[in-house]
Design a protein around this motif. Structure first.
Motif, PDB file in Angstrom:
ATOM      1  N   GLY A 277      -1.143   5.093   3.505  1.00  0.00           N
ATOM      2  CA  GLY A 277      -1.580   5.219   4.894  1.00  0.00           C
ATOM      3  C   GLY A 277      -2.029   3.882   5.462  1.00  0.00           C
ATOM      4  N   GLY A 278      -2.323   3.896   6.747  1.00  0.00           N
ATOM      5  CA  GLY A 278      -2.740   2.667   7.418  1.00  0.00           C
ATOM      6  C   GLY A 278      -1.570   1.989   8.105  1.00  0.00           C
ATOM      7  N   THR A 279      -1.910   1.273   9.163  1.00  0.00           N
ATOM      8  CA  THR A 279      -0.870   0.599   9.945  1.00  0.00           C
ATOM      9  C   THR A 279      -0.787  -0.887   9.654  1.00  0.00           C
ATOM     10  OG1 THR A 279      -2.457   0.288  11.751  1.00  0.00           O
ATOM     11  CG2 THR A 279      -1.076   2.260  11.815  1.00  0.00           C
TER      12      THR A 279
ATOM     13  N   SER B 262       2.478  -2.225   4.584  1.00  0.00           N
ATOM     14  CA  SER B 262       1.854  -0.927   4.840  1.00  0.00           C
ATOM     15  C   SER B 262       2.920   0.172   4.891  1.00  0.00           C
ATOM     16  CB  SER B 262       1.062  -0.965   6.151  1.00  0.00           C
ATOM     17  OG  SER B 262       0.017  -1.916   6.082  1.00  0.00           O
ATOM     18  N   GLU B 263       2.473   1.374   5.156  1.00  0.00           N
ATOM     19  CA  GLU B 263       3.373   2.521   5.151  1.00  0.00           C
ATOM     20  C   GLU B 263       4.313   2.492   6.350  1.00  0.00           C
ATOM     21  OE1 GLU B 263       3.154   7.409   4.818  1.00  0.00           O
ATOM     22  OE2 GLU B 263       1.389   6.250   5.394  1.00  0.00           O
TER      23      GLU B 263
ATOM     24  N   PHE C  25      -3.240  -4.335   7.350  1.00  0.00           N
ATOM     25  CA  PHE C  25      -4.469  -4.763   6.687  1.00  0.00           C
ATOM     26  C   PHE C  25      -4.428  -6.271   6.500  1.00  0.00           C
ATOM     27  CE2 PHE C  25      -1.409  -4.098   3.379  1.00  0.00           C
ATOM     28  CZ  PHE C  25      -1.739  -4.931   2.321  1.00  0.00           C
TER      29      PHE C  25
ATOM     30  N   GLN D 152       0.820  -1.209   0.000  1.00  0.00           N
ATOM     31  CA  GLN D 152       0.000   0.000   0.000  1.00  0.00           C
ATOM     32  C   GLN D 152       0.860   1.268   0.000  1.00  0.00           C
ATOM     33  OE1 GLN D 152      -2.815  -0.321   3.253  1.00  0.00           O
ATOM     34  NE2 GLN D 152      -4.149  -1.673   2.053  1.00  0.00           N
TER      35      GLN D 152
ATOM     36  N   SER E 269       1.977  -7.792   6.942  1.00  0.00           N
ATOM     37  CA  SER E 269       0.752  -8.555   7.195  1.00  0.00           C
ATOM     38  C   SER E 269       0.774  -9.788   6.295  1.00  0.00           C
ATOM     39  CB  SER E 269      -0.489  -7.716   6.880  1.00  0.00           C
ATOM     40  OG  SER E 269      -0.455  -6.477   7.560  1.00  0.00           O
TER      41      SER E 269
END
Length: 573
Positions: free
Chosen positions: A498-500, A517-518, A502, A494, A541
């Motif tokens: 953004g986001g921690t 993620s970022e 998923f 991603q 993840s």
């Protein structure tokens, strides 16, 4: 003149069919033999024009590059020979008139024989050629758009068909330059690999085709010879199965496929080459239910594809009651009452989204679990910063994703169970010996997953180059079928969206997918300095198929990737 076998792409291949006979007059590029190997079925064209004087191979022979297939008498030699023969015949006829007038040959027979020898080269010249679809990378795909019409003149590699599967939207290029004679598929049709889809008159052969249509064919002079010709000798029209196929036992879906042992039991009395038999095993088709269209009812690949297509057509045409939902969910409630539901608006999904739904529904059948972890990439980011300038000067975008791909590929070689597939009967795990990494790319039409092949053998720079090339091709809709097939594992990044964390969905039949993620700066405790220090942390993840991977192994694998990303030098050890 000897006509020899060209480079076959394999050490040897079996002569499956001989398409000419001694005495035939053929044109250059006319097909003379059909060769089959365990990889493909190939029609070998003649490299010259002339009269066939000898056939040097027989059906069942194994041939290799450079072997003599047939011997030809050149056109010039044939004309001189014909002149001598005509003179000899006239002299013989004149002499027999004086002795036995009743033995003079009938004019009709002579005329038909001459017309046959003159008409045959025209018949073989300028034929339209039927072309098959390339490997689509999936069992079937839908024809979304036909970009040409009958009568159009196209150039080689010009896009003529748009095909969409659950993975991508792919433009099929014209295999040769020429004039479109016939389009064998329609928008909305479901097509498969190798299926005939278009008939093209190659450039420069229109005049020959016109002369062919104007040349009278001596139908009554030699009917027996015409009947003995193999079906592949006249390829001007798409091949059709001579008899209606019995599709009651055809298996186009996974649950209906026969096992390889079951298929082999049925091959004893079937006339088919090795490539066709292998394809039947791959498709799970009961080959005894397929009618062959070639000489002596030999089964061709086209017959298998026609059999499967016929089966699919019947299944689609079967009456269906109600409004079925493939996901198994109940129907939506009636939302026409604005007092309850408010105002609504209907928007069509993109074609790519529509065809992706069946593939995504497979995820409901997988016992999927997601493992989360963090990787300290502070030092790796410093290294990337040092190398980025030089890479940029060479036109290469060097992102952290290149490190993620390389580290994950190395981890897969050390933990091969994550680079595998579960067998259909759930009794075996099929381990992949090479790492073909799928890279999820967001486009305007939806998510698409091109593939980088053999990542385990490539360095960071080459990986970065291929990531950039595939991303551009994906957004420009220029990906080929080869760019989309064969993935053994997938990475979905991603980036800076953004986001921690998923939960990415496992792309069946793969058993794992890594979400990235970022990265963000976070305080981390340093036991040596007894202080908190700012470190750049990358969230990972890992989703996996719990039928193949257990939780402990997933935790070890994810931490292993995190460790490699923290210090890429470990890959060199």
């Amino acid at each position: 003149m000897d006509i020899k076998a060209p480079d076959l792409g394999v050490d040897s291949a079996e002569v499956s069919e001989i398409m000419v006979e001694v005495g035939d007059v053929i044109a250059k590029d006319d097909n003379i033999v059909l060769l089959e190997s365990d990889k493909a079925s190939v029609e070998v064209p003649s490299s010259a024009a002339g009269k066939v004087t000898k056939i040097s191979v027989a059906i069942g022979d194994q041939v290799s590059e450079g072997m003599v297939l047939i011997e030809l008498e050149s056109a010039d030699d044939s004309e001189e020979s014909n002149d001598d023969n005509v003179a000899a015949e006239e002299q013989e006829a004149n002499s027999t008139d004086d002795i036995k007038p009743e033995s003079k040959p009938e004019p009709a027979a002579t005329e038909s024989k001459q017309s046959e020898s003159t008409a045959k080269p025209a018949t073989n010249a300028g034929k339209a050629t039927t072309h098959a679809l390339p490997d689509l990378g999936v069992d079937e795909a839908q024809v979304s758009e036909i970009m040409v019409s009958v009568g159009d003149t196209v150039s080689a590699e010009q896009s003529i068909l748009l095909i969409e599967s659950d993975k991508a939207s792919v433009e099929v290029p014209a295999p040769v330059a020429g004039k479109i004679e016939k389009i064998l598929v329609e928008a909305g049709d479901m097509v498969t690999n190798g299926q005939d889809f278009i008939v093209i008159m190659a450039s420069g052969t229109d005049d020959a085709s016109d002369s062919e249509s104007e040349t009278p064919k001596p139908q009554e002079s030699a009917p027996a010879k015409t009947e003995d010709k193999p079906a592949a000798k006249t390829t001007g029209e798409p091949k059709q199965v001579a008899k209606p196929t019995n599709t009651d036992t055809a298996a186009s879906k996974t649950e209906g496929k026969l096992t390889e042992a079951q298929v082999n039991e049925k091959l004893v009395d079937v006339y088919a080459g090795p490539a066709v038999r292998k394809l039947a095993r791959q498709l799970g088709v009961d080959i005894t239910q397929v009618n062959g269209s070639a000489l002596n009812d030999r089964i061709l690949k086209e017959d298998l594809f026609a059999h499967v297509k016929n089966s699919l057509t019947k299944q689609k045409a079967a009456p269906v009651s109600g409004n079925p939902v493939s996901s198994g969910l109940p129907k939506l409630p009636d939302m026409s009452n604005a007092e309850i539901w408010g105002e609504t608006e209907t928007q069509d999904l993109s074609r790519l989204q529509k065809v992706s739904i069946p593939q995504l529904n497979y995820n409901t059948l997988l016992p999927q679990v997601t493992q989360f972890d963090l990787s300290d990439i502070t030092e790796t980011e410093k290294l990337r910063g040092e190398l980025k300038g030089g890479m940029k000067a060479e036109g290469v975008g060097f992102t952290i994703l290149a490190f993620v791909v390389k580290a994950t590929a190395y981890a897969l070689t050390q933990h091969p169970r994550f680079n595998s597939h579960l067998s259909d009967d759930n009794t075996q795990v099929i381990l992949r010996k090479s790492v073909n990494m799928g890279i999820a790319v967001a486009t305007d039409d939806g998510l698409i997953v091109p593939v980088i092949k053999n990542v385990q053998d490539k360095g960071l720079k080459q990986i970065a180059i291929e990531i950039g090339e595939l991303a551009v091709k994906a957004r420009d809709k220029k990906l080929s079928t080869k760019d989309l097939q064969g993935a053994s594992f997938t990475i979905s990044s991603q980036g800076n969206l953004g986001g921690t964390a998923f939960t990415p969905l496992v792309n069946w039949p793969q058993v794992g997918i890594l979400g990235v993620s970022e990265a963000s700066m976070q305080p981390r405790w340093d036991a040596k300095t007894q202080n908190f220090e700012p470190r750049l942390m990358l969230p990972l993840s890992l989703s996996y198929d719990h039928r193949v991977i257990n939780g402990a192994d997933a935790a070890v694998f994810t931490r292993y990737i995190a460790t490699l990303l923290a210090d890429p030098r470990r890959i060199l050890i």
